[in-house]
Enzyme design. Structure first.
Site, PDB file in Angstrom:
ATOM      1  N   HIS A 130     -18.122 -99.138  11.274  1.00 46.84           N
ATOM      2  CA  HIS A 130     -18.440 -99.852  12.508  1.00 46.84           C
ATOM      3  C   HIS A 130     -19.799-100.543  12.488  1.00 46.84           C
ATOM      4  O   HIS A 130     -20.145-101.241  13.440  1.00 46.84           O
ATOM      5  CB  HIS A 130     -18.359 -98.886  13.701  1.00 46.84           C
ATOM      6  CG  HIS A 130     -17.809 -99.528  14.938  1.00 46.84           C
ATOM      7  ND1 HIS A 130     -17.297 -98.797  15.990  1.00 46.84           N
ATOM      8  CD2 HIS A 130     -17.678-100.823  15.305  1.00 46.84           C
ATOM      9  CE1 HIS A 130     -16.885 -99.616  16.943  1.00 46.84           C
ATOM     10  NE2 HIS A 130     -17.104-100.851  16.553  1.00 46.84           N
ATOM     11  N   ASP A 156     -13.968 -96.623  21.533  1.00 47.00           N
ATOM     12  CA  ASP A 156     -14.487 -95.767  20.475  1.00 47.00           C
ATOM     13  C   ASP A 156     -14.638 -94.346  20.992  1.00 47.00           C
ATOM     14  O   ASP A 156     -14.954 -94.135  22.165  1.00 47.00           O
ATOM     15  CB  ASP A 156     -15.867 -96.313  20.045  1.00 47.00           C
ATOM     16  CG  ASP A 156     -16.340 -95.816  18.690  1.00 47.00           C
ATOM     17  OD1 ASP A 156     -16.005 -94.686  18.316  1.00 47.00           O
ATOM     18  OD2 ASP A 156     -17.079 -96.561  18.030  1.00 47.00           O
ATOM     19  N   HIS A 168     -17.008 -92.628  20.016  1.00 48.36           N
ATOM     20  CA  HIS A 168     -18.463 -92.477  19.985  1.00 48.36           C
ATOM     21  C   HIS A 168     -19.123 -93.623  20.743  1.00 48.36           C
ATOM     22  O   HIS A 168     -18.545 -94.702  20.885  1.00 48.36           O
ATOM     23  CB  HIS A 168     -18.953 -92.449  18.539  1.00 48.36           C
ATOM     24  CG  HIS A 168     -18.227 -91.458  17.684  1.00 48.36           C
ATOM     25  ND1 HIS A 168     -17.067 -91.775  16.989  1.00 48.36           N
ATOM     26  CD2 HIS A 168     -18.472 -90.147  17.433  1.00 48.36           C
ATOM     27  CE1 HIS A 168     -16.637 -90.713  16.349  1.00 48.36           C
ATOM     28  NE2 HIS A 168     -17.469 -89.699  16.594  1.00 48.36           N
ATOM     29  N   ASP A 187     -22.066 -95.044  19.785  1.00 51.82           N
ATOM     30  CA  ASP A 187     -22.729 -95.924  18.812  1.00 51.82           C
ATOM     31  C   ASP A 187     -23.963 -96.596  19.402  1.00 51.82           C
ATOM     32  O   ASP A 187     -24.271 -97.739  19.093  1.00 51.82           O
ATOM     33  CB  ASP A 187     -21.749 -96.966  18.259  1.00 51.82           C
ATOM     34  CG  ASP A 187     -20.659 -96.340  17.413  1.00 51.82           C
ATOM     35  OD1 ASP A 187     -20.740 -95.128  17.140  1.00 51.82           O
ATOM     36  OD2 ASP A 187     -19.720 -97.053  17.019  1.00 51.82           O
ATOM     37  N   HIS A 203     -23.673 -96.696  11.456  1.00 62.17           N
ATOM     38  CA  HIS A 203     -22.457 -96.959  12.233  1.00 62.17           C
ATOM     39  C   HIS A 203     -22.509 -96.272  13.598  1.00 62.17           C
ATOM     40  O   HIS A 203     -21.659 -96.540  14.455  1.00 62.17           O
ATOM     41  CB  HIS A 203     -21.192 -96.579  11.450  1.00 62.17           C
ATOM     42  CG  HIS A 203     -20.897 -95.111  11.356  1.00 62.17           C
ATOM     43  ND1 HIS A 203     -19.644 -94.612  11.100  1.00 62.17           N
ATOM     44  CD2 HIS A 203     -21.704 -94.019  11.454  1.00 62.17           C
ATOM     45  CE1 HIS A 203     -19.673 -93.293  11.058  1.00 62.17           C
ATOM     46  NE2 HIS A 203     -20.913 -92.913  11.268  1.00 62.17           N
ATOM     47  N   ASP A 214     -12.434 -99.093  17.370  1.00 62.87           N
ATOM     48  CA  ASP A 214     -12.589 -98.071  16.331  1.00 62.87           C
ATOM     49  C   ASP A 214     -11.370 -97.158  16.407  1.00 62.87           C
ATOM     50  O   ASP A 214     -11.086 -96.586  17.470  1.00 62.87           O
ATOM     51  CB  ASP A 214     -13.883 -97.290  16.576  1.00 62.87           C
ATOM     52  CG  ASP A 214     -14.226 -96.316  15.456  1.00 62.87           C
ATOM     53  OD1 ASP A 214     -13.297 -95.774  14.833  1.00 62.87           O
ATOM     54  OD2 ASP A 214     -15.427 -96.088  15.219  1.00 62.87           O
ATOM     55  N   ASP A 253     -10.931 -94.263  15.581  1.00 62.12           N
ATOM     56  CA  ASP A 253     -11.155 -92.860  15.931  1.00 62.12           C
ATOM     57  C   ASP A 253     -11.126 -92.611  17.440  1.00 62.12           C
ATOM     58  O   ASP A 253     -11.270 -91.470  17.883  1.00 62.12           O
ATOM     59  CB  ASP A 253     -12.433 -92.310  15.291  1.00 62.12           C
ATOM     60  CG  ASP A 253     -13.731 -92.867  15.870  1.00 62.12           C
ATOM     61  OD1 ASP A 253     -13.756 -93.328  17.020  1.00 62.12           O
ATOM     62  OD2 ASP A 253     -14.758 -92.830  15.143  1.00 62.12           O
ATOM     63  N   GLU A 293     -12.999 -98.583  10.696  1.00 65.72           N
ATOM     64  CA  GLU A 293     -13.065 -97.162  10.342  1.00 65.72           C
ATOM     65  C   GLU A 293     -11.802 -96.565   9.751  1.00 65.72           C
ATOM     66  O   GLU A 293     -11.617 -95.351   9.765  1.00 65.72           O
ATOM     67  CB  GLU A 293     -13.550 -96.320  11.538  1.00 65.72           C
ATOM     68  CG  GLU A 293     -14.975 -96.636  11.985  1.00 65.72           C
ATOM     69  CD  GLU A 293     -16.080 -96.119  11.051  1.00 65.72           C
ATOM     70  OE1 GLU A 293     -15.730 -95.449  10.057  1.00 65.72           O
ATOM     71  OE2 GLU A 293     -17.265 -96.393  11.332  1.00 65.72           O
TER      72      GLU A 293
END
Length: 307
Positions: free
Chosen positions: A99, A122, A124, A126, A139, A227, A229, A272
């Protein structure tokens, strides 16, 4: 408007082998044919050049951020490629890779559009900086960087200063936030929908809120950063930082369909996939399924440069 594929086989942002093979795997899986089903003209512009940097030199350019110089160089080249794509009235679809590439894609899109919103999907946030990141992996920092926070060489990539205003950023699906990120989000007053928020208030409601907020702000141009994830770890084994309690594939497709069908999405990241961590191509096949959904629902409109 045509679609332009830009591969970014980078792993320096996650500091884990495998993510750099994402673009190659998706090409092997027929990404071009999948897109052609829905958009007649697709041009694969190959991969952004990735310099070879030894692991021993990861801290050679910054004491806390790993691989700083190659990340700056790669994202500068990516930003220019994205900008030129938009100048050519094409749609840039940037696929990685980790990312960290979002720094370049957003910088390039932001240079073309004076008014830009970012939807960040995402697990996360980030939004770490070198001062808050527990790992030093970039990332986990690109979104804070485009908001003007962090090392100047990153903040000022491609053109000086902030790339997007905090009030125009929407984070969706976060469920693995560091303490520093939580504080940064509060300080910047970011619109952040955690997975708990979404379960409490309903996914459809959150999607409508984001779309209505962007429209009410008068912004017509959005960069979408996805992303994989954000999906539950049980269905995406082939990603570097999987997290439980995530979206189902059906929910992921619902989110993509809702945003892409608005006509506001002018550039997009898809990141990712790590084929080395995958199990019998389960994640790679799921990614192709998602990309099919993306281009089935993508409503393209001729970009109008901001003034």
């Amino acid at each position: 408007m045509d679609t332009r594929l830009i591969g970014v086989p980078i792993m320096y942002g996650c500091d884990r082998q495998g993510a750099q093979y994402g673009p190659k795997k998706l090409r092997e899986k027929g990404i071009i044919d999948i897109i052609k089903k829905h958009h007649q003209s697709v041009y694969d512009f190959g991969d952004i050049y990735i310099p070879d940097v030894s692991e021993e030199d990861k801290y050679a350019y910054h004491k806390k951020i790993k691989y700083l110089k190659p990340i700056v160089d790669i994202n500068t080249n990516l930003a220019h490629s994205v900008y030129n794509t938009l100048v050519s009235d094409d749609f840039p679809f940037i696929f990685g890779g980790d990312h960290s590439l979002a720094l370049g894609s957003i910088a390039g899109t932001s240079k073309f559009y004076n008014d830009l919103a970012v939807i960040w999907i995402d697990a996360h946030g980030d939004i770490n900086t070198d001062e808050t990141s527990p790992s030093g992996n970039f990332h986990g920092m690109p979104l804070s960087t485009v908001l003007g926070k962090g090392d100047p060489s990153l903040v000022n990539i491609y053109f000086d200063g902030q790339k997007v205003n905090p009030e125009n950023v929407y984070i969706i699906g976060a469920r693995d936030l560091d303490e520093g990120e939580i504080q940064i989000a509060k300080n910047l007053d970011l619109t952040l929908y955690t997975i708990d928020d979404i379960r409490k208030f309903c996914l459809d409601t959150i999607i409508d809120e984001v779309i209505n907020s962007i429209k009410s702000s008068g912004i017509d141009n959005v960069h979408l950063s996805f992303d994989i994830d954000v999906l539950d770890k049980s269905i995406v084994p082939g990603t570097g930082t999987p997290v439980g309690n995530g979206f189902s594939l059906k929910e992921g497709k619902k989110i993509l369909k809702a945003f892409l069908s608005t006509g506001m999405i002018k550039s997009m990241d898809f990141v990712e996939l790590n084929p080395q961590l995958d199990e019998d191509d389960v994640t790679a096949n799921l990614c192709i399924d998602l990309i099919d959904c993306i281009f089935e629902n993508l409503k393209l409109s001729t970009p109008i440069k901001g003034v």
